[in-house]
Design a protein around this motif. Structure first.
Motif, PDB file in Angstrom:
ATOM      1  N   ALA A  73      34.728  49.751  29.309  1.00  0.00           N
ATOM      2  CA  ALA A  73      33.633  48.775  29.240  1.00  0.00           C
ATOM      3  C   ALA A  73      34.186  47.362  29.432  1.00  0.00           C
ATOM      4  N   GLY A  74      33.287  46.462  29.785  1.00  0.00           N
ATOM      5  CA  GLY A  74      33.712  45.065  29.920  1.00  0.00           C
ATOM      6  C   GLY A  74      33.858  44.614  31.358  1.00  0.00           C
ATOM      7  N   GLY A  75      33.716  45.526  32.294  1.00  0.00           N
ATOM      8  CA  GLY A  75      33.750  45.146  33.705  1.00  0.00           C
ATOM      9  C   GLY A  75      35.122  44.697  34.163  1.00  0.00           C
ATOM     10  N   ALA A  76      35.168  44.109  35.341  1.00  0.00           N
ATOM     11  CA  ALA A  76      36.449  43.705  35.924  1.00  0.00           C
ATOM     12  C   ALA A  76      37.068  42.556  35.134  1.00  0.00           C
ATOM     13  N   SER A  77      36.240  41.703  34.556  1.00  0.00           N
ATOM     14  CA  SER A  77      36.780  40.559  33.806  1.00  0.00           C
ATOM     15  C   SER A  77      37.627  41.037  32.627  1.00  0.00           C
ATOM     16  N   MET A  78      37.243  42.131  32.016  1.00  0.00           N
ATOM     17  CA  MET A  78      38.046  42.700  30.931  1.00  0.00           C
ATOM     18  C   MET A  78      39.424  43.104  31.469  1.00  0.00           C
ATOM     19  N   GLN A  79      39.454  43.596  32.692  1.00  0.00           N
ATOM     20  CA  GLN A  79      40.729  44.007  33.291  1.00  0.00           C
ATOM     21  C   GLN A  79      41.631  42.816  33.625  1.00  0.00           C
ATOM     22  N   PHE A  80      41.008  41.664  33.873  1.00  0.00           N
ATOM     23  CA  PHE A  80      41.825  40.453  34.082  1.00  0.00           C
ATOM     24  C   PHE A  80      42.711  40.218  32.859  1.00  0.00           C
ATOM     25  N   ALA A  81      42.176  40.574  31.667  1.00  0.00           N
ATOM     26  CA  ALA A  81      42.934  40.398  30.429  1.00  0.00           C
ATOM     27  C   ALA A  81      43.797  41.616  30.113  1.00  0.00           C
ATOM     28  N   ALA A 101      38.186  32.803  44.361  1.00  0.00           N
ATOM     29  CA  ALA A 101      37.649  32.575  43.014  1.00  0.00           C
ATOM     30  C   ALA A 101      38.005  33.706  42.047  1.00  0.00           C
ATOM     31  N   TRP A 102      37.924  34.959  42.520  1.00  0.00           N
ATOM     32  CA  TRP A 102      38.184  36.077  41.601  1.00  0.00           C
ATOM     33  C   TRP A 102      39.652  36.207  41.286  1.00  0.00           C
ATOM     34  N   ALA A 103      40.492  36.070  42.301  1.00  0.00           N
ATOM     35  CA  ALA A 103      41.939  36.105  42.050  1.00  0.00           C
ATOM     36  C   ALA A 103      42.301  34.974  41.093  1.00  0.00           C
ATOM     37  N   LEU A 147      46.831  41.620  43.346  1.00  0.00           N
ATOM     38  CA  LEU A 147      46.016  41.033  44.417  1.00  0.00           C
ATOM     39  C   LEU A 147      44.560  41.454  44.259  1.00  0.00           C
ATOM     40  N   THR A 148      43.711  40.799  45.016  1.00  0.00           N
ATOM     41  CA  THR A 148      42.262  41.066  45.003  1.00  0.00           C
ATOM     42  C   THR A 148      41.916  41.599  46.389  1.00  0.00           C
ATOM     43  N   SER A 149      41.566  42.866  46.469  1.00  0.00           N
ATOM     44  CA  SER A 149      41.452  43.485  47.800  1.00  0.00           C
ATOM     45  C   SER A 149      40.343  42.871  48.649  1.00  0.00           C
ATOM     46  N   ASN A 150      39.297  42.373  47.979  1.00  0.00           N
ATOM     47  CA  ASN A 150      38.177  41.766  48.714  1.00  0.00           C
ATOM     48  C   ASN A 150      37.612  40.627  47.863  1.00  0.00           C
ATOM     49  N   GLU A 151      37.640  39.439  48.425  1.00  0.00           N
ATOM     50  CA  GLU A 151      37.097  38.280  47.692  1.00  0.00           C
ATOM     51  C   GLU A 151      35.592  38.224  47.946  1.00  0.00           C
ATOM     52  N   THR A 152      34.844  38.605  46.947  1.00  0.00           N
ATOM     53  CA  THR A 152      33.390  38.764  47.046  1.00  0.00           C
ATOM     54  C   THR A 152      32.672  37.463  47.420  1.00  0.00           C
ATOM     55  N   ILE A 153      33.210  36.338  46.968  1.00  0.00           N
ATOM     56  CA  ILE A 153      32.531  35.059  47.209  1.00  0.00           C
ATOM     57  C   ILE A 153      32.869  34.507  48.590  1.00  0.00           C
ATOM     58  N   ALA A 170      45.689  46.068  41.843  1.00  0.00           N
ATOM     59  CA  ALA A 170      44.628  45.451  42.644  1.00  0.00           C
ATOM     60  C   ALA A 170      43.289  45.464  41.936  1.00  0.00           C
ATOM     61  N   ASP A 171      42.626  44.326  42.033  1.00  0.00           N
ATOM     62  CA  ASP A 171      41.212  44.241  41.673  1.00  0.00           C
ATOM     63  C   ASP A 171      40.440  44.665  42.921  1.00  0.00           C
ATOM     64  N   MET A 172      39.847  45.848  42.870  1.00  0.00           N
ATOM     65  CA  MET A 172      39.109  46.373  44.033  1.00  0.00           C
ATOM     66  C   MET A 172      37.606  46.372  43.765  1.00  0.00           C
ATOM     67  N   SER A 173      37.168  45.437  42.934  1.00  0.00           N
ATOM     68  CA  SER A 173      35.763  45.449  42.496  1.00  0.00           C
ATOM     69  C   SER A 173      34.773  45.549  43.648  1.00  0.00           C
ATOM     70  N   SER A 174      35.008  44.760  44.699  1.00  0.00           N
ATOM     71  CA  SER A 174      33.943  44.697  45.699  1.00  0.00           C
ATOM     72  C   SER A 174      34.205  45.537  46.953  1.00  0.00           C
ATOM     73  N   ASP A 175      35.291  46.337  46.962  1.00  0.00           N
ATOM     74  CA  ASP A 175      35.396  47.241  48.131  1.00  0.00           C
ATOM     75  C   ASP A 175      35.951  48.625  47.805  1.00  0.00           C
ATOM     76  N   ALA A 193      31.941  48.120  38.222  1.00  0.00           N
ATOM     77  CA  ALA A 193      31.187  49.178  38.906  1.00  0.00           C
ATOM     78  C   ALA A 193      29.978  48.694  39.697  1.00  0.00           C
ATOM     79  N   GLN A 194      29.553  47.468  39.475  1.00  0.00           N
ATOM     80  CA  GLN A 194      28.208  47.058  39.922  1.00  0.00           C
ATOM     81  C   GLN A 194      28.035  46.794  41.412  1.00  0.00           C
ATOM     82  N   LYS A 195      29.028  47.173  42.243  1.00  0.00           N
ATOM     83  CA  LYS A 195      28.858  46.985  43.690  1.00  0.00           C
ATOM     84  C   LYS A 195      28.799  48.348  44.393  1.00  0.00           C
ATOM     85  N   ASN A 196      29.901  49.077  44.306  1.00  0.00           N
ATOM     86  CA  ASN A 196      29.930  50.363  45.005  1.00  0.00           C
ATOM     87  C   ASN A 196      29.858  51.589  44.103  1.00  0.00           C
TER      88      ASN A 196
END
Ligand code: PMP
Length: 358
Positions: A73-81, A101-103, A147-153, A170-175, A193-196
């Motif tokens: 739980a906590g989404g990708a931001s939790m994983q940043f920590a 921005a996400w990286a 690294l951030t595989s895809n910069e959503t912004i 890798a933060d692969m949130s958006s791909d 999870a909220q993209k793919n």
């Protein structure tokens, strides 16, 4: 039923089949007389959902048993920590690629935990991009490289991943699962999870079990990867309904096959980029070779026209095209579940808008 074409960046469009199945099962899950939301997380109904979700993602990502598939739980931001808390010990340095921005948020969190080397920084570059492998200034003996595989912004995406000596994170949130890739190149990947994958507020985390063992004993149990590994993501009460939806999405993905989904994603993105490149009215925001297949960012000749574009598109049932508030412009997020008809509708809309206003 009035479903719009939903270009939202996340939460985002989900496969219609998944929503329909969840609807059918909502009141009475598999003749249990209750919703899966109301079932015990230790009961047999939920247990089957949880096990299938983990097994399906393991299969989709081609993971060996060296890896654990976790729901946190906590989404990708939790994983940043969590990533630096678990993997960056005293006296070590972690290399972070700052590509947007996400990286940047990941860097900020890691700096609170330990020593960070920014291995490349193109976060503010316009046109937007990710760095080339040659640009990376990596630290010998680094704890890991992030690294951030895809910069959503910004709409910039790594097309191939660097080969690193240190474990690659890798933060692969958006791909995630929008294209095939070799999981063996990575020691840890995570994705909100909220993209793919499903609803927001949860991350799919895939980690090499040996890497997780690095964590210090001083970390609270709920923030430790080994807790989730040992307890099969059932140490606490997990977001059961979200995992259920993720399970349905994983079934949908298995049915299509990631290779097919990828082909369709490339075709979808190509159609919009072709419309952008057809004249001088629209201007792509990202460097061509790094253009994202998921988040297609572009500008119009003025902010006033952009505002008009978003408004008129919305009236034509093309929703969510406004760029992120931090950068402006237009962003079409076209994740796995976004239908081809919506792409074709956007392309026609773009052509007509240009004719009227160009
Ligand atoms: N990383 C990336 C690449 C993202 O796009 C997002 C959300 N848009 C996040 C991290 C943060 O995700 P969450 O809101 O789930 O914490």
């Amino acid at each position: 039923m009035a479903r719009v074409f939903n270009f939202n960046a996340g939460p985002a469009v989900l496969p219609l089949e998944v929503l329909q199945e969840a609807q059918v099962e909502l009141l009475d899950f598999k003749s249990s007389g209750m919703s899966i939301m109301e079932s015990s997380h230790r009961g047999k109904e939920y247990d089957a959902v949880h096990a299938e979700a983990a097994a399906n993602f393991k299969k989709l990502l081609n993971c060996s048993d060296d890896y654990a598939v976790l729901f946190i739980a906590g989404g990708a931001s939790m994983q940043f920590a969590m990533a630096p808390m678990n993997l960056l010990n005293a006296g070590q340095t972690a290399d972070y690629v700052n590509s947007g921005a996400w990286a940047g948020k990941a860097v900020k969190e890691a700096k609170l935990i330990g020593q960070v080397n920014v291995a490349a920084d193109c976060a503010k570059d316009i046109p937007t991009r990710v760095p080339s492998e040659q640009e990376l200034k990596l630290t010998p003996g680094a704890a890991y490289v992030h690294l951030t595989s895809n910069e959503t912004i910004s709409g910039a995406q790594w097309k191939t991943f660097p080969k690193t000596e240190a474990p690659l994170v890798a933060d692969m949130s958006s791909d995630i699962l929008s294209r095939p890739f070799d999981i063996n190149q990575f020691s840890l990947i995570y994705a909100g999870a909220q993209k793919n994958l499903g609803p927001s507020g949860i991350a799919l985390v895939v980690i090499r079990k040996d890497l997780a063992e690095r964590a210090s004993d001083k970390i609270p149990a709920i923030l430790k990867y080994t807790t989730y590994i040992k307890k099969n993501s059932l140490y606490n009460t997990p977001p059961c309904f979200s995992i259920y939806i993720m399970m349905l999405v994983s079934r949908w993905l298995l049915k299509q096959g990631v290779a097919t989904v990828y082909q369709r994603n490339v075709e979808k993105a190509h159609k919009i980029y072709a419309a952008i490149d057809a004249g001088n009215f629209y201007k792509g925001t990202a460097v061509r070779e790094y253009r994202s297949d998921m988040n297609i960012t572009f500008r119009l000749p003025s902010e006033a026209l952009e505002e008009q574009f978003v408004k008129a598109a919305s009236q034509a049932n093309l929703k969510g095209l406004k760029g992120h508030r931090s950068v402006g412009g237009i962003r079409a997020s076209v994740y796995n579940a976004f239908p081809m008809e919506g792409i074709d509708a956007l392309v026609i809309f773009m052509q007509e808008f240009e004719k009227k206003n160009g």
